[in-house]
Design an enzyme around this catalytic site. Sequence first.
Site, mmCIF file in Angstrom:
data_model
loop_
_atom_site.group_PDB
_atom_site.id
_atom_site.type_symbol
_atom_site.label_atom_id
_atom_site.label_comp_id
_atom_site.label_asym_id
_atom_site.label_seq_id
_atom_site.Cartn_x
_atom_site.Cartn_y
_atom_site.Cartn_z
ATOM 1 C CB ILE A 55 41.810 39.125 33.716
ATOM 2 C CG1 ILE A 55 42.885 38.177 33.182
ATOM 3 C CG2 ILE A 55 40.700 38.335 34.398
ATOM 4 C CD1 ILE A 55 43.579 37.342 34.243
ATOM 5 C CE LYS A 71 53.382 38.334 36.574
ATOM 6 N NZ LYS A 71 52.785 37.360 37.498
ATOM 7 N N GLY A 115 44.180 39.559 45.969
ATOM 8 C CA GLY A 115 44.055 40.218 44.660
ATOM 9 C C GLY A 115 42.870 39.683 43.879
ATOM 10 C CE1 TYR A 117 52.742 41.770 36.184
ATOM 11 C CE2 TYR A 117 52.067 42.433 33.991
ATOM 12 C CZ TYR A 117 51.881 41.654 35.116
ATOM 13 O OH TYR A 117 50.828 40.775 35.164
ATOM 14 N N GLY A 126 49.344 36.457 47.015
ATOM 15 C CA GLY A 126 48.499 37.462 46.348
ATOM 16 C C GLY A 126 47.037 37.085 46.504
ATOM 17 N NE ARG A 162 45.215 45.351 50.233
ATOM 18 C CZ ARG A 162 46.001 45.665 49.193
ATOM 19 N NH1 ARG A 162 46.799 46.684 49.257
ATOM 20 N NH2 ARG A 162 45.979 44.938 48.100
#
Length: 355
Positions: free
Chosen positions: A211, A175, A28, A171, A25, A54
């Site tokens: 965040i 987690k 990100g 999600y 990630g 990406r």
Amino acid sequence: MTSTMTEPKSTTRSTATTGAILVTGAGGEMGHALLKHLHGQWGGQREIVSIDLRELHGEAAAASTHSYCGSVADAEFVQALASKHDIGEVWHLAALLSSSGERNPELALSVNVMGSCTLLKLAAESARRRGHDVPFMFPSTIAAYGVESLAAKVAAGVVSEDECGDPITMYGLNKRAVEEMGRYYMRHYRLLDADRGTARVDFRSIRFPGIISADTVPMGGTSDYGPEMLHAAAQGKPYSCFVRPDAQISFMTMPDAVRALVHLAQAPRSRLSRQVYNVTAFAPTAAQIEAKVREFFPRAEISYAPVEARQRIVDSWPMDLDDSAARRDWGWSPVHGFDEAFRDYLVPAVRARYG
Ligand code: SER
């Protein structure tokens, strides 16, 4: 899923005995900030291997010794990468966030759980091969909590790690599952294998609140209204907030989030009484974020058009987190309170960014 491996133009640097650092990630929000930190700490001494869906550009690409395009859900791709690099440490950041996860729960399950499982296995096998523990840093989330209703949220108040454990999103469930798998891979993996060795995955995790970064705007989360409000105001764009003004959860700045993960990684194992820790910095309502944004951008156009499903998610998360275990065990303390976050970090940086 097909993955392409693309090597950046940078040359390979030397590898120390501690092995390569794998960051998933990497493109990100947190990946960018963490890569910068890891490069500052280890650049030139250890390989930094990054993965993202990406191609990485700019600072993130420059901070990586090797960067690969691919999905952590593609086990073949991850295995191929592990056979090329001697992985000695994993920072596993790749995930679909809470709103994206509800749009495609099965994809979230595959990336967030199966992808994590592949990486935990990789880390366990790497530890066994190298004869050294392999640190595995994993950002978990406030979404790992869940309460039935707004009334239950108010009654719960400030929540510690062992309370309110019924997440309502894929999600959050994902987690939570990985937190448990981290415990399994660290303590019990290959229980029946007489020759399983003593070196293990050293799994450490933080349940982060929302965040806010000055450099990036998140994608697919449900705490996104905080950063979106600020970035829209700084660009002179109107913003329609998808939760009610009284919606409340805790937040922190990205520099504090990276600092927390790094401090936890550096803490001696003997000081840690848990594998998963809460951290937090401030817990404003959406209306308080709006007021703070208006202090610096008085002409901000902010309105409210709550989206029921996303409001329901925020209403299921605690209004604040008890992070006393992190403070006690590894000296956690945020640099940015609510006022400092905007005055000293967010506002100067977004002004510089958007002009
Ligand atoms: N920022 C995350 C989300 O909103 C919560 O950890 O999904």
